[in-house]
Design an enzyme around this catalytic site. Sequence first.
Site, PDB file in Angstrom:
ATOM      1  N   GLY A  16      78.406  53.905  10.750  1.00 56.88           N
ATOM      2  CA  GLY A  16      77.410  52.833  10.739  1.00 56.88           C
ATOM      3  C   GLY A  16      76.029  53.351  10.380  1.00 56.88           C
ATOM      4  O   GLY A  16      75.663  54.476  10.756  1.00 56.88           O
ATOM      5  N   SER A  17      75.284  52.531   9.629  1.00 52.41           N
ATOM      6  CA  SER A  17      73.910  52.920   9.281  1.00 52.41           C
ATOM      7  C   SER A  17      72.921  51.904   9.834  1.00 52.41           C
ATOM      8  O   SER A  17      71.834  51.708   9.306  1.00 52.41           O
ATOM      9  CB  SER A  17      73.761  53.020   7.758  1.00 52.41           C
ATOM     10  OG  SER A  17      74.051  51.763   7.166  1.00 52.41           O
ATOM     11  N   GLY A  18      73.331  51.212  10.906  1.00 53.05           N
ATOM     12  CA  GLY A  18      72.434  50.255  11.553  1.00 53.05           C
ATOM     13  C   GLY A  18      71.551  50.987  12.554  1.00 53.05           C
ATOM     14  O   GLY A  18      71.257  52.179  12.398  1.00 53.05           O
ATOM     15  N   PHE A  19      71.152  50.282  13.598  1.00 49.33           N
ATOM     16  CA  PHE A  19      70.227  50.897  14.561  1.00 49.33           C
ATOM     17  C   PHE A  19      70.859  52.105  15.242  1.00 49.33           C
ATOM     18  O   PHE A  19      70.240  53.158  15.347  1.00 49.33           O
ATOM     19  CB  PHE A  19      69.783  49.865  15.593  1.00 49.33           C
ATOM     20  CG  PHE A  19      68.771  48.912  15.040  1.00 49.33           C
ATOM     21  CD1 PHE A  19      67.466  49.325  14.822  1.00 49.33           C
ATOM     22  CD2 PHE A  19      69.115  47.613  14.705  1.00 49.33           C
ATOM     23  CE1 PHE A  19      66.521  48.464  14.287  1.00 49.33           C
ATOM     24  CE2 PHE A  19      68.179  46.741  14.174  1.00 49.33           C
ATOM     25  CZ  PHE A  19      66.890  47.161  13.960  1.00 49.33           C
ATOM     26  N   VAL A  84      85.043  52.180   7.058  1.00 46.84           N
ATOM     27  CA  VAL A  84      85.996  52.920   7.896  1.00 46.84           C
ATOM     28  C   VAL A  84      87.151  51.991   8.234  1.00 46.84           C
ATOM     29  O   VAL A  84      86.945  50.897   8.760  1.00 46.84           O
ATOM     30  CB  VAL A  84      85.312  53.475   9.166  1.00 46.84           C
ATOM     31  CG1 VAL A  84      86.344  54.092  10.103  1.00 46.84           C
ATOM     32  CG2 VAL A  84      84.258  54.494   8.791  1.00 46.84           C
ATOM     33  N   GLU A 180      64.891  31.141  15.835  1.00 47.49           N
ATOM     34  CA  GLU A 180      63.979  31.637  14.795  1.00 47.49           C
ATOM     35  C   GLU A 180      64.242  30.935  13.474  1.00 47.49           C
ATOM     36  O   GLU A 180      63.324  30.557  12.752  1.00 47.49           O
ATOM     37  CB  GLU A 180      64.140  33.155  14.651  1.00 47.49           C
ATOM     38  CG  GLU A 180      63.637  33.861  15.899  1.00 47.49           C
ATOM     39  CD  GLU A 180      63.673  35.383  15.862  1.00 47.49           C
ATOM     40  OE1 GLU A 180      62.790  35.994  16.444  1.00 47.49           O
ATOM     41  OE2 GLU A 180      64.611  35.946  15.261  1.00 47.49           O
ATOM     42  N   GLN A 330      67.463  47.929  20.889  1.00 45.88           N
ATOM     43  CA  GLN A 330      67.096  49.056  21.755  1.00 45.88           C
ATOM     44  C   GLN A 330      68.295  49.667  22.489  1.00 45.88           C
ATOM     45  O   GLN A 330      68.316  50.867  22.745  1.00 45.88           O
ATOM     46  CB  GLN A 330      66.031  48.621  22.775  1.00 45.88           C
ATOM     47  CG  GLN A 330      64.609  48.679  22.223  1.00 45.88           C
ATOM     48  CD  GLN A 330      64.204  50.079  21.765  1.00 45.88           C
ATOM     49  OE1 GLN A 330      64.626  51.087  22.327  1.00 45.88           O
ATOM     50  NE2 GLN A 330      63.385  50.151  20.736  1.00 45.88           N
TER      51      GLN A 330
HETATM   52  C1  LIG Z   1      70.084  37.749  12.751  1.00 43.94           C
HETATM   53  C2  LIG Z   1      69.925  38.747  13.866  1.00 43.94           C
HETATM   54  C3  LIG Z   1      68.718  38.826  14.552  1.00 43.94           C
HETATM   55  C4  LIG Z   1      68.547  39.769  15.566  1.00 43.94           C
HETATM   56  N1  LIG Z   1      67.345  39.838  16.218  1.00 43.94           N
HETATM   57  C5  LIG Z   1      67.151  40.796  17.146  1.00 43.94           C
HETATM   58  C6  LIG Z   1      65.871  40.971  17.765  1.00 43.94           C
HETATM   59  O1  LIG Z   1      64.931  40.219  17.489  1.00 43.94           O
HETATM   60  N2  LIG Z   1      65.722  41.994  18.658  1.00 43.94           N
HETATM   61  C7  LIG Z   1      66.745  42.834  18.969  1.00 43.94           C
HETATM   62  O2  LIG Z   1      66.560  43.762  19.753  1.00 43.94           O
HETATM   63  N3  LIG Z   1      67.964  42.676  18.429  1.00 43.94           N
HETATM   64  C8  LIG Z   1      68.189  41.682  17.518  1.00 43.94           C
HETATM   65  N4  LIG Z   1      69.419  41.542  16.942  1.00 43.94           N
HETATM   66  C9  LIG Z   1      70.515  42.399  17.411  1.00 43.94           C
HETATM   67  C10 LIG Z   1      70.421  43.776  16.809  1.00 43.94           C
HETATM   68  O3  LIG Z   1      70.235  43.694  15.409  1.00 43.94           O
HETATM   69  C11 LIG Z   1      71.702  44.521  17.150  1.00 43.94           C
HETATM   70  O4  LIG Z   1      71.797  44.596  18.550  1.00 43.94           O
HETATM   71  C12 LIG Z   1      71.705  45.921  16.564  1.00 43.94           C
HETATM   72  O5  LIG Z   1      71.674  45.848  15.165  1.00 43.94           O
HETATM   73  C13 LIG Z   1      72.934  46.677  17.036  1.00 43.94           C
HETATM   74  O6  LIG Z   1      72.945  47.944  16.444  1.00 43.94           O
HETATM   75  P1  LIG Z   1      74.329  48.646  16.084  1.00 43.94           P
HETATM   76  O7  LIG Z   1      73.983  49.982  15.560  1.00 43.94           O
HETATM   77  O8  LIG Z   1      75.252  48.513  17.212  1.00 43.94           O
HETATM   78  O9  LIG Z   1      74.931  47.740  14.927  1.00 43.94           O
HETATM   79  P2  LIG Z   1      74.320  47.357  13.517  1.00 43.94           P
HETATM   80  O10 LIG Z   1      72.858  47.550  13.473  1.00 43.94           O
HETATM   81  O11 LIG Z   1      74.872  46.007  13.205  1.00 43.94           O
HETATM   82  O12 LIG Z   1      74.967  48.416  12.539  1.00 43.94           O
HETATM   83  C14 LIG Z   1      76.333  48.426  12.257  1.00 43.94           C
HETATM   84  C15 LIG Z   1      76.534  49.315  11.063  1.00 43.94           C
HETATM   85  O13 LIG Z   1      77.899  49.603  10.907  1.00 43.94           O
HETATM   86  C16 LIG Z   1      78.291  49.402   9.573  1.00 43.94           C
HETATM   87  N5  LIG Z   1      79.703  49.090   9.598  1.00 43.94           N
HETATM   88  C17 LIG Z   1      80.329  48.059  10.175  1.00 43.94           C
HETATM   89  N6  LIG Z   1      81.656  48.168  10.044  1.00 43.94           N
HETATM   90  C18 LIG Z   1      81.876  49.305   9.377  1.00 43.94           C
HETATM   91  C19 LIG Z   1      83.035  49.968   8.943  1.00 43.94           C
HETATM   92  N7  LIG Z   1      84.258  49.504   9.193  1.00 43.94           N
HETATM   93  N8  LIG Z   1      82.891  51.109   8.257  1.00 43.94           N
HETATM   94  C20 LIG Z   1      81.682  51.628   7.997  1.00 43.94           C
HETATM   95  N9  LIG Z   1      80.537  51.052   8.408  1.00 43.94           N
HETATM   96  C21 LIG Z   1      80.636  49.905   9.092  1.00 43.94           C
HETATM   97  C22 LIG Z   1      77.391  48.268   9.104  1.00 43.94           C
HETATM   98  O14 LIG Z   1      77.328  48.214   7.701  1.00 43.94           O
HETATM   99  C23 LIG Z   1      76.091  48.693   9.753  1.00 43.94           C
HETATM  100  O15 LIG Z   1      75.472  49.686   8.984  1.00 43.94           O
HETATM  101  C24 LIG Z   1      69.615  40.614  15.921  1.00 43.94           C
HETATM  102  C25 LIG Z   1      70.832  40.522  15.237  1.00 43.94           C
HETATM  103  C26 LIG Z   1      70.978  39.599  14.210  1.00 43.94           C
HETATM  104  C27 LIG Z   1      72.284  39.512  13.477  1.00 43.94           C
END
Ligand SMILES: Cc1cc2nc3c(=O)[nH]c(=O)nc-3n(C[C@H](O)[C@H](O)[C@H](O)COP(=O)(O)OP(=O)(O)OC[C@H]3O[C@@H](n4cnc5c(N)ncnc54)[C@H](O)[C@@H]3O)c2cc1C
Length: 487
Positions: A16-19, A84, A180, A330
């Site tokens: 994952g490249s999210g948070f 993945v 929002e 967070q």
């Molecule tokens: C519209 C929206 C608004 C939001 N607003 C807020 C806010 O105001 N404040 C707040 O704190 N939180 C907010 N959130 C929630 C916050 O974005 C999430 O809690 C946070 O992104 C979680 O981080 P994560 O790393 O778990 O997942 P993510 O940030 O979703 O990252 C997941 C990563 O995994 C990758 N991935 C997924 N499946 C696979 C796979 N099979 N193989 C390879 N890569 C994969 C994705 O491409 C992505 O890069 C919001 C969410 C959304 C959708």
Amino acid sequence: MNQQSSSGRHKVVVIGSGFGGLFGTKALRKAPVDVTMVAKTTHHLFQPLLYQVATGILSQGEIAPPTREVLAKQKNATVLLGEVTDIDLDKRIVTSHVLGLETLTPYDSLIVAAGAGQSYFGNDHFAEFAPGMKSIDDALELRGRIFGAFELAEIAAARGEKVQDLLTFVVVGAGPTGVEMAGQIAELAHRTLRTDFRHINTEKARVVLVDAAPQVLPPFGEKLGASAKGSLEKLGVEVKLGAMVTSVDQDGLDVKYKDGSTERINSTAMIWAAGVQANALGKTLAEQSGAPLDRAGRIGVNPDLTLPGYPEVFVVGDMISLNNLPGVAQVAIQGAKYAATEIQGRLQGKAPQKPFKYFDKGSMAVIGRFRAVMMVGNKIRISGIIAWLSWLAVHLMYLTGFKNRVTALLRWFVSFVGRDRSERTMTEQQVFARRALARLEGGARDLVSRDDTKAEEALEARRAELENQAAEESRLTDAGERGVAVG
Ligand SMILES: Cc1cc2nc3c(=O)[nH]c(=O)nc-3n(C[C@H](O)[C@H](O)[C@H](O)COP(=O)(O)OP(=O)(O)OC[C@H]3O[C@@H](n4cnc5c(N)ncnc54)[C@H](O)[C@@H]3O)c2cc1C
């Protein structure tokens, strides 16, 4: 098939490249390890601002910088594009695919941060008419649908036809994303676009926010929920609570209220912001480790974020179920940093850290320009301009890249102080490519949930569940029980 080569150093794979993924990788920059970050997109997505891409305030690049660029200077990090599809916990190998190319990446330590997708509560066919908002594709499609509805209404009005259905926007789900989105569409219609059309009066557009729960913003507690509802209504949003969506088609949706009455709302632009389903990789991990999955597909992890029976595997962010932690950025960032610290500590022979403890830095939701709600811990609850200014500061701080911060600030000035929305470009492909993509194997696999719930599941049972969930969310916040060890 290609097996990634080994340099002899401790190998960390981050999914994952999210948070969670990005912050976990960055936290390992000084560690004597080789990190491979595998993700299915080439960007890091700042999801909290997706609604601003959908409503023309920001461009997609401003909230989704290329991970390769972000990590260019981190010499021990490699970026690998791929979805993945399997994790072999016993052999310690991650399998990923991109366009038919398979890559096997071995690991010594693994951080899984694959996030969550949209859930339609077993009604995945709703997605075709009411897209969710989880990705750049989603936001651009919604942008095309929203601005496209105004264009179609203009044409219809010029031909003397009725336009009210075309000027009705429905947002399903009154959580932060739905609130929002509804607030922004209302400002767009009632303020921004006022003078742009010749045949329609955009101020007459209806923006409807529906939710099966009895309150707006359950995770913010009762008081702020009521305040947000009042602010939305002042902006001209119709808030319909206790309204369970029973069907969605291309011309609108049907809702059923608690008293049994039903209503049809005709609309061409509907947005689904109602449910979350953790990434399907949670199931893969659960099947091999025996760890429990909750109803939203989140996996139960140990207090140190490791997978039961597999201390070398950490799961962070939206995928986990631990002490009622909320699905917010967070939790993912702090969890990933905790995992990175633990990996480094083990290599240095340090004692394990104390269990993961989430530090609540506060939550915010923007309702419109200069209006927001904010809560910090169990005591501070603020609404209005102070909350909005705090939102501005926090989002600027966490946007990745100096360039993006400067341009976002400029665009917010133009949109909120002025009336412009400069990112209104839309293309037919953005609006219609979903179906074509869905036909490609694996193309849009995570666009909709993998909830196994049968579509026929009893409606009232589902309503009761949503109500209980909202009440529990609100109670946990008001009682200050989030992040507190359960049992
Ligand atoms: C519209 C929206 C608004 C939001 N607003 C807020 C806010 O105001 N404040 C707040 O704190 N939180 C907010 N959130 C929630 C916050 O974005 C999430 O809690 C946070 O992104 C979680 O981080 P994560 O790393 O778990 O997942 P993510 O940030 O979703 O990252 C997941 C990563 O995994 C990758 N991935 C997924 N499946 C696979 C796979 N099979 N193989 C390879 N890569 C994969 C994705 O491409 C992505 O890069 C919001 C969410 C959304 C959708």
